[in-house]
Design a protein around this motif. Structure first.
Motif, PDB file in Angstrom:
ATOM      1  N   GLU A  86       3.552   0.464   7.719  1.00  0.00           N
ATOM      2  CA  GLU A  86       4.514  -0.630   7.617  1.00  0.00           C
ATOM      3  C   GLU A  86       4.311  -1.418   6.325  1.00  0.00           C
ATOM      4  O   GLU A  86       5.279  -1.797   5.663  1.00  0.00           O
ATOM      5  CB  GLU A  86       4.394  -1.552   8.825  1.00  0.00           C
ATOM      6  N   ARG A  87       3.067  -1.664   5.958  1.00  0.00           N
ATOM      7  CA  ARG A  87       2.788  -2.367   4.696  1.00  0.00           C
ATOM      8  C   ARG A  87       3.246  -1.531   3.509  1.00  0.00           C
ATOM      9  O   ARG A  87       3.849  -2.057   2.571  1.00  0.00           O
ATOM     10  CB  ARG A  87       1.294  -2.668   4.586  1.00  0.00           C
ATOM     11  N   ARG A  88       2.992  -0.252   3.539  1.00  0.00           N
ATOM     12  CA  ARG A  88       3.399   0.632   2.442  1.00  0.00           C
ATOM     13  C   ARG A  88       4.925   0.683   2.332  1.00  0.00           C
ATOM     14  O   ARG A  88       5.475   0.650   1.232  1.00  0.00           O
ATOM     15  CB  ARG A  88       2.843   2.038   2.656  1.00  0.00           C
ATOM     16  N   ALA A  89       5.615   0.733   3.461  1.00  0.00           N
ATOM     17  CA  ALA A  89       7.082   0.753   3.437  1.00  0.00           C
ATOM     18  C   ALA A  89       7.628  -0.558   2.871  1.00  0.00           C
ATOM     19  O   ALA A  89       8.594  -0.555   2.100  1.00  0.00           O
ATOM     20  CB  ALA A  89       7.626   0.998   4.842  1.00  0.00           C
ATOM     21  N   ARG A  90       7.016  -1.675   3.230  1.00  0.00           N
ATOM     22  CA  ARG A  90       7.449  -2.972   2.709  1.00  0.00           C
ATOM     23  C   ARG A  90       7.234  -3.049   1.200  1.00  0.00           C
ATOM     24  O   ARG A  90       8.114  -3.502   0.456  1.00  0.00           O
ATOM     25  CB  ARG A  90       6.683  -4.087   3.412  1.00  0.00           C
ATOM     26  N   VAL A  91       6.105  -2.585   0.720  1.00  0.00           N
ATOM     27  CA  VAL A  91       5.835  -2.582  -0.723  1.00  0.00           C
ATOM     28  C   VAL A  91       6.819  -1.667  -1.450  1.00  0.00           C
ATOM     29  O   VAL A  91       7.349  -2.020  -2.513  1.00  0.00           O
ATOM     30  CB  VAL A  91       4.374  -2.153  -0.999  1.00  0.00           C
ATOM     31  N   ARG A 125       9.859  -0.944  -0.558  1.00  0.00           N
ATOM     32  CA  ARG A 125      11.170  -1.615  -0.586  1.00  0.00           C
ATOM     33  C   ARG A 125      11.237  -2.616  -1.730  1.00  0.00           C
ATOM     34  O   ARG A 125      12.233  -2.687  -2.451  1.00  0.00           O
ATOM     35  CB  ARG A 125      11.438  -2.320   0.744  1.00  0.00           C
ATOM     36  N   TRP A 126      10.178  -3.396  -1.912  1.00  0.00           N
ATOM     37  CA  TRP A 126      10.160  -4.376  -3.001  1.00  0.00           C
ATOM     38  C   TRP A 126      10.147  -3.688  -4.363  1.00  0.00           C
ATOM     39  O   TRP A 126      10.824  -4.145  -5.294  1.00  0.00           O
ATOM     40  CB  TRP A 126       8.953  -5.316  -2.860  1.00  0.00           C
ATOM     41  N   VAL A 127       9.399  -2.614  -4.487  1.00  0.00           N
ATOM     42  CA  VAL A 127       9.370  -1.880  -5.756  1.00  0.00           C
ATOM     43  C   VAL A 127      10.748  -1.302  -6.064  1.00  0.00           C
ATOM     44  O   VAL A 127      11.235  -1.371  -7.203  1.00  0.00           O
ATOM     45  CB  VAL A 127       8.297  -0.763  -5.710  1.00  0.00           C
ATOM     46  N   ALA A 128      11.421  -0.767  -5.064  1.00  0.00           N
ATOM     47  CA  ALA A 128      12.764  -0.221  -5.272  1.00  0.00           C
ATOM     48  C   ALA A 128      13.751  -1.325  -5.647  1.00  0.00           C
ATOM     49  O   ALA A 128      14.612  -1.131  -6.516  1.00  0.00           O
ATOM     50  CB  ALA A 128      13.231   0.503  -4.012  1.00  0.00           C
ATOM     51  N   LEU A 129      13.649  -2.492  -5.015  1.00  0.00           N
ATOM     52  CA  LEU A 129      14.533  -3.607  -5.335  1.00  0.00           C
ATOM     53  C   LEU A 129      14.324  -4.094  -6.766  1.00  0.00           C
ATOM     54  O   LEU A 129      15.290  -4.326  -7.500  1.00  0.00           O
ATOM     55  CB  LEU A 129      14.315  -4.744  -4.343  1.00  0.00           C
ATOM     56  N   VAL A 130      13.079  -4.232  -7.184  1.00  0.00           N
ATOM     57  CA  VAL A 130      12.783  -4.659  -8.551  1.00  0.00           C
ATOM     58  C   VAL A 130      13.279  -3.620  -9.556  1.00  0.00           C
ATOM     59  O   VAL A 130      13.843  -3.971 -10.598  1.00  0.00           O
ATOM     60  CB  VAL A 130      11.271  -4.943  -8.714  1.00  0.00           C
ATOM     61  N   ALA A 131      13.109  -2.349  -9.254  1.00  0.00           N
ATOM     62  CA  ALA A 131      13.592  -1.294 -10.158  1.00  0.00           C
ATOM     63  C   ALA A 131      15.113  -1.309 -10.256  1.00  0.00           C
ATOM     64  O   ALA A 131      15.676  -1.148 -11.342  1.00  0.00           O
ATOM     65  CB  ALA A 131      13.112   0.070  -9.665  1.00  0.00           C
ATOM     66  N   LEU A 132      15.790  -1.518  -9.144  1.00  0.00           N
ATOM     67  CA  LEU A 132      17.246  -1.583  -9.155  1.00  0.00           C
ATOM     68  C   LEU A 132      17.741  -2.766  -9.981  1.00  0.00           C
ATOM     69  O   LEU A 132      18.653  -2.621 -10.799  1.00  0.00           O
ATOM     70  CB  LEU A 132      17.776  -1.686  -7.721  1.00  0.00           C
ATOM     71  N   ILE A 133      17.135  -3.919  -9.804  1.00  0.00           N
ATOM     72  CA  ILE A 133      17.506  -5.090 -10.606  1.00  0.00           C
ATOM     73  C   ILE A 133      17.195  -4.841 -12.070  1.00  0.00           C
ATOM     74  O   ILE A 133      17.976  -5.205 -12.951  1.00  0.00           O
ATOM     75  CB  ILE A 133      16.795  -6.346 -10.070  1.00  0.00           C
ATOM     76  N   GLY A 134      16.064  -4.200 -12.336  1.00  0.00           N
ATOM     77  CA  GLY A 134      15.690  -3.885 -13.716  1.00  0.00           C
ATOM     78  C   GLY A 134      16.660  -2.939 -14.397  1.00  0.00           C
ATOM     79  O   GLY A 134      16.786  -2.949 -15.625  1.00  0.00           O
TER      80      GLY A 134
END
Length: 123
Positions: free
Chosen positions: A26-31, A33-42
């Motif tokens: 669950e922690r890995r999935a949450r991390v 998700r955040w990495v994917a969101l930051v990459a998408l915004i980037g």
């Protein structure tokens, strides 16, 4: 569970545990998700900024051509992105005169060749 069970089944997620902490998955999935969101915004922010810059430059060049066709070459021009006007959503071209700004052309959402406004509609 007995010791005869395979190791994969010994700590099955359906087992009741006393601690309510999230599991490693669950922690890995949450991390992730955040990495994917930051990459998408980037990826989206620079693309959006460069698209707006190219559209503004194209609108300024088209507006300059339209003002040169309608008025003298010394007349300054101004472009703006209009959202609130129902008749002209997108880039609009104005000639700056002593009496105020005069609408010269409607350039649209994606500026290109200027569509000159007939003299009866100039205000």
């Amino acid at each position: 569970m007995s010791d005869d069970d395979p190791i994969e089944l010994r700590e099955w997620p359906d087992d009741e545990r006393d601690d309510a902490r999230p599991t490693a998955w669950e922690r890995r999935a949450r991390v992730m998700r955040w990495v994917a969101l930051v990459a998408l915004i980037g990826m989206l922010v620079p693309t959006t900024l460069s698209t707006v810059a190219v559209a503004r430059t194209t609108a300024e060049q088209s507006c300059r051509l339209a003002v040169d066709a309608v008025a003298s070459e010394r007349t300054p021009s101004r472009v703006s992105f209009e959202v609130l006007s129902l008749e002209a959503i997108g880039w609009t071209c104005y000639a700056q005169t002593a009496g105020g700004d005069v609408l010269v052309a409607l350039l649209g959402l994606i500026p290109g060749e200027p569509r000159l406004v007939p003299p009866t509609q100039l205000s």
